[in-house]
Scaffold this motif. Structure first.
Motif, PDB file in Angstrom:
ATOM      1  N   LEU A 126       1.085  -1.285  -0.524  1.00 36.51           N
ATOM      2  CA  LEU A 126       0.172   0.295   0.310  1.00 36.51           C
ATOM      3  C   LEU A 126       1.070   1.433  -0.019  1.00 36.51           C
ATOM      4  CD1 LEU A 126      -2.390  -1.111   2.456  1.00 36.51           C
ATOM      5  CD2 LEU A 126      -2.732  -0.882  -0.144  1.00 36.51           C
ATOM      6  N   MET A 127       1.003   2.619  -0.884  1.00 35.25           N
ATOM      7  CA  MET A 127       1.296   3.613  -1.090  1.00 35.25           C
ATOM      8  C   MET A 127       0.287   4.779  -1.011  1.00 35.25           C
ATOM      9  SD  MET A 127       4.512   4.007  -3.389  1.00 35.25           S
ATOM     10  CE  MET A 127       3.341   4.133  -5.232  1.00 35.25           C
ATOM     11  N   PHE A 128       0.333   5.748  -0.552  1.00 35.75           N
ATOM     12  CA  PHE A 128      -0.538   6.080  -0.110  1.00 35.75           C
ATOM     13  C   PHE A 128       0.233   8.159  -0.618  1.00 35.75           C
ATOM     14  CE2 PHE A 128      -1.231   3.231   3.035  1.00 35.75           C
ATOM     15  CZ  PHE A 128      -2.262   3.559   2.773  1.00 35.75           C
ATOM     16  N   ARG A 129      -0.838   8.618  -1.338  1.00 35.00           N
ATOM     17  CA  ARG A 129      -0.830   9.759  -1.696  1.00 35.00           C
ATOM     18  C   ARG A 129       0.189  10.827  -0.676  1.00 35.00           C
ATOM     19  NH1 ARG A 129      -5.939  11.798  -5.658  1.00 35.00           N
ATOM     20  NH2 ARG A 129      -6.485  10.712  -3.414  1.00 35.00           N
ATOM     21  N   GLY A 130       0.894  11.501  -0.372  1.00 33.68           N
ATOM     22  CA  GLY A 130       1.505  12.324   0.325  1.00 33.68           C
ATOM     23  C   GLY A 130       0.013  13.608   0.559  1.00 33.68           C
ATOM     24  N   LYS A 136      -8.474   8.795   4.969  1.00 37.27           N
ATOM     25  CA  LYS A 136      -9.336   8.913   3.653  1.00 37.27           C
ATOM     26  C   LYS A 136      -9.500   8.218   2.507  1.00 37.27           C
ATOM     27  CE  LYS A 136      -9.314  13.824   3.627  1.00 37.27           C
ATOM     28  NZ  LYS A 136      -8.604  15.197   2.959  1.00 37.27           N
ATOM     29  N   GLU A 137      -8.185   7.220   2.469  1.00 39.35           N
ATOM     30  CA  GLU A 137      -7.630   6.675   1.492  1.00 39.35           C
ATOM     31  C   GLU A 137      -7.840   5.169   2.709  1.00 39.35           C
ATOM     32  OE1 GLU A 137      -4.644   6.854  -0.186  1.00 39.35           O
ATOM     33  OE2 GLU A 137      -4.148   9.035   0.229  1.00 39.35           O
ATOM     34  N   ARG A 138      -8.697   4.583   3.303  1.00 36.35           N
ATOM     35  CA  ARG A 138      -8.604   3.283   4.317  1.00 36.35           C
ATOM     36  C   ARG A 138      -9.568   2.014   3.279  1.00 36.35           C
ATOM     37  NH1 ARG A 138     -11.539   5.033   8.098  1.00 36.35           N
ATOM     38  NH2 ARG A 138      -9.462   5.068  10.036  1.00 36.35           N
ATOM     39  N   GLU A 139     -10.512   2.469   2.176  1.00 41.66           N
ATOM     40  CA  GLU A 139     -10.632   1.796   1.337  1.00 41.66           C
ATOM     41  C   GLU A 139      -9.662   0.784   0.517  1.00 41.66           C
ATOM     42  OE1 GLU A 139     -10.831   5.406  -1.331  1.00 41.66           O
ATOM     43  OE2 GLU A 139     -11.205   4.656   0.848  1.00 41.66           O
ATOM     44  N   TYR A 140      -8.518   1.408   0.086  1.00 37.44           N
ATOM     45  CA  TYR A 140      -7.634   0.626  -0.074  1.00 37.44           C
ATOM     46  C   TYR A 140      -7.053   0.145   0.664  1.00 37.44           C
ATOM     47  CZ  TYR A 140      -8.210   4.028  -4.267  1.00 37.44           C
ATOM     48  OH  TYR A 140      -8.602   5.141  -5.374  1.00 37.44           O
ATOM     49  N   MET A 141      -7.021  -0.385   1.920  1.00 41.48           N
ATOM     50  CA  MET A 141      -5.456  -1.050   2.857  1.00 41.48           C
ATOM     51  C   MET A 141      -6.763  -2.749   2.554  1.00 41.48           C
ATOM     52  SD  MET A 141      -5.214   2.023   5.636  1.00 41.48           S
ATOM     53  CE  MET A 141      -5.242   3.806   5.363  1.00 41.48           C
ATOM     54  N   LEU A 142      -8.221  -2.021   2.277  1.00 39.14           N
ATOM     55  CA  LEU A 142      -8.747  -3.618   2.072  1.00 39.14           C
ATOM     56  C   LEU A 142      -8.611  -4.757   0.896  1.00 39.14           C
ATOM     57  CD1 LEU A 142     -12.402  -1.932   3.955  1.00 39.14           C
ATOM     58  CD2 LEU A 142     -10.521  -3.155   4.926  1.00 39.14           C
ATOM     59  N   THR A 207       0.187  13.207   5.842  1.00 40.47           N
ATOM     60  CA  THR A 207       1.200  13.033   5.685  1.00 40.47           C
ATOM     61  C   THR A 207       1.233  14.206   5.070  1.00 40.47           C
ATOM     62  OG1 THR A 207       0.517  12.113   2.889  1.00 40.47           O
ATOM     63  CG2 THR A 207       1.319  10.497   4.556  1.00 40.47           C
ATOM     64  N   THR A 208       2.140  15.127   4.633  1.00 39.06           N
ATOM     65  CA  THR A 208       2.594  16.312   4.459  1.00 39.06           C
ATOM     66  C   THR A 208       3.793  16.070   2.696  1.00 39.06           C
ATOM     67  OG1 THR A 208       4.595  16.667   5.626  1.00 39.06           O
ATOM     68  CG2 THR A 208       2.135  17.181   6.458  1.00 39.06           C
ATOM     69  N   GLU A 209       3.705  17.085   2.571  1.00 35.27           N
ATOM     70  CA  GLU A 209       4.666  16.939   0.946  1.00 35.27           C
ATOM     71  C   GLU A 209       5.941  17.571   1.919  1.00 35.27           C
ATOM     72  OE1 GLU A 209       4.508  15.628  -1.882  1.00 35.27           O
ATOM     73  OE2 GLU A 209       1.988  15.659  -2.269  1.00 35.27           O
ATOM     74  N   GLU A 210       6.480  18.134   2.589  1.00 34.86           N
ATOM     75  CA  GLU A 210       7.516  18.435   3.445  1.00 34.86           C
ATOM     76  C   GLU A 210       8.019  17.421   3.824  1.00 34.86           C
ATOM     77  OE1 GLU A 210       4.363  21.686   2.466  1.00 34.86           O
ATOM     78  OE2 GLU A 210       4.679  20.160   4.138  1.00 34.86           O
ATOM     79  N   ARG A 211       7.097  16.264   4.213  1.00 29.79           N
ATOM     80  CA  ARG A 211       8.255  15.753   4.565  1.00 29.79           C
ATOM     81  C   ARG A 211       7.794  14.207   4.476  1.00 29.79           C
ATOM     82  NH1 ARG A 211       9.961  17.165   9.758  1.00 29.79           N
ATOM     83  NH2 ARG A 211       9.938  15.003  10.966  1.00 29.79           N
ATOM     84  N   TYR A 212       7.039  13.522   4.694  1.00 29.25           N
ATOM     85  CA  TYR A 212       6.894  12.474   3.550  1.00 29.25           C
ATOM     86  C   TYR A 212       7.345  12.287   2.059  1.00 29.25           C
ATOM     87  CZ  TYR A 212       3.797   8.741   1.029  1.00 29.25           C
ATOM     88  OH  TYR A 212       3.192   7.577   0.399  1.00 29.25           O
ATOM     89  N   GLY A 213       6.603  13.790   1.635  1.00 24.75           N
ATOM     90  CA  GLY A 213       7.134  13.887  -0.301  1.00 24.75           C
ATOM     91  C   GLY A 213       8.387  13.978  -0.273  1.00 24.75           C
ATOM     92  N   LEU A 214       9.314  13.844   1.244  1.00 27.67           N
ATOM     93  CA  LEU A 214      11.434  13.646   0.376  1.00 27.67           C
ATOM     94  C   LEU A 214      11.683  12.910   0.360  1.00 27.67           C
ATOM     95  CD1 LEU A 214      11.932  16.802   3.268  1.00 27.67           C
ATOM     96  CD2 LEU A 214      11.298  17.428   0.746  1.00 27.67           C
ATOM     97  N   ALA A 238      -1.168   4.717  -9.647  1.00 28.21           N
ATOM     98  CA  ALA A 238      -1.622   6.027 -10.451  1.00 28.21           C
ATOM     99  C   ALA A 238      -1.737   7.195 -10.082  1.00 28.21           C
ATOM    100  CB  ALA A 238      -2.645   5.946 -11.522  1.00 28.21           C
ATOM    101  N   ARG A 239      -2.311   6.411  -8.281  1.00 27.40           N
ATOM    102  CA  ARG A 239      -2.618   7.815  -7.834  1.00 27.40           C
ATOM    103  C   ARG A 239      -1.385   8.480  -7.335  1.00 27.40           C
ATOM    104  NH1 ARG A 239      -7.399   7.341  -4.473  1.00 27.40           N
ATOM    105  NH2 ARG A 239      -6.777   7.925  -2.972  1.00 27.40           N
ATOM    106  N   SER A 240      -0.192   7.834  -7.087  1.00 25.14           N
ATOM    107  CA  SER A 240       0.973   8.536  -5.539  1.00 25.14           C
ATOM    108  C   SER A 240       2.548   7.862  -7.083  1.00 25.14           C
ATOM    109  CB  SER A 240       1.319   8.034  -4.604  1.00 25.14           C
ATOM    110  OG  SER A 240       1.355   8.275  -3.920  1.00 25.14           O
TER     111      SER A 240
END
Length: 275
Positions: A126-130, A136-142, A207-214, A238-240
């Protein structure tokens, strides 16, 4: 973003490249033990390797039913990284690898310790958008509905929500190990433990672009995966979009059925990202 066919692109591994520290995070139901082939191969090359048991997994003493949140489940990884932060050796040396649900652990770690992580490697994970909440992305975990219906849920004292779940051992072979040798599938059947359901229901991370996004991200797609089908992996990619995509002709457990190629791939990734 580029996609690489590992059958064609993998070269020889590079024994002696010892800059990176590989930190391996297992997925649901598994533990540090699932990486035993990878740990052996990397250590033979002279690499530093740490395989983590998350709370209630592997040899960790807690039970899945006692875990109340993903933060509690993930605490061993965060404690390890916090210790690394205080160590003498500073800098982004860690090659952080997560398998399947372990990708969620990578999100937490990348947000908290971006300066320590040279690259986050998602193995059919599972890889999420920053920049947004994981809630909000829990559905992708199931997993798919047909798989959920086959899971065994524990609902103590008539509770509405389950406190843990597992998969019947006779189904693990089909979904996790369809191309894995029976000896490894048998080993797994003796070692898997229930997953804390509250780890999915209760999580609190934005997550933030300033940390996770680095943190650079590399994705390893498993093209014969029955638990996490390639189409779902492609949707997450495609989402991330990661920097690089590698493809293995593997089931959901390449650490068993394609250990040599996965090991070589990890070494190549370390050479590229650990400076």
């Amino acid at each position: 973003m580029k996609e690489m066919d590992c059958e064609k692109e993998l070269g020889d591994s590079a024994p002696g490249h010892n800059k990176g520290h590989f930190v391996l995070v297992h997925g649901a139901l598994h533990g540090a033990w699932c990486w035993y082939k990878i740990v052996d191969l990397l250590e033979k090359d002279g690499h530093m390797v740490t395989a983590i048991d998350l709370t209630s997994a592997g040899r960790h003493p807690a039970t899945a039913d006692s875990v109340k949140s993903f933060e509690e489940y993930n605490q061993p990884l965060m404690d390890f990284l916090a210790h690394q932060e205080k160590s003498i050796e500073q800098g982004a040396r860690i090659v952080l690898v997560g398998h399947s649900m372990g990708g969620v652990s990578l999100s937490y770690a990348s947000e908290a310790f971006p300066h320590l992580i040279a690259v986050a490697v998602y193995v059919c994970a599972l890889m999420f958008r920053g920049g947004e909440s994981l809630d909000k992305e829990r559905e992708y975990m199931l997993p798919d509905k047909e798989i959920i219906e086959k899971l065994e849920f524990n609902k103590p004292n008539g509770s509405i929500l389950p406190t843990s779940f597992t998969m019947p051992k006779n189904l693990m072979k089909n979904y996790f190990y369809s191309e894995t040798e029976s000896v490894d599938a048998t080993l797994s059947s003796l070692l898997i433990r229930p997953f804390p359901a509250m780890g999915i229901y209760n999580m609190d991370l934005k997550t933030t672009e300033e940390r996770y996004g680095l943190v650079p991200r590399v994705y390893i797609k498993t093209s014969r995966d029955k638990l996490f089908p390639p189409a779902r992996q492609e949707e997450i990619i495609a989402r991330s979009p990661p920097e690089v995509i590698h493809v293995l002709e593997s089931d959901h457990s390449p650490f068993f059925c394609m250990a040599e190629k996965l090991h070589q791939l990890f070494v190549q990734i370390a050479i590229e990202y650990v400076k």
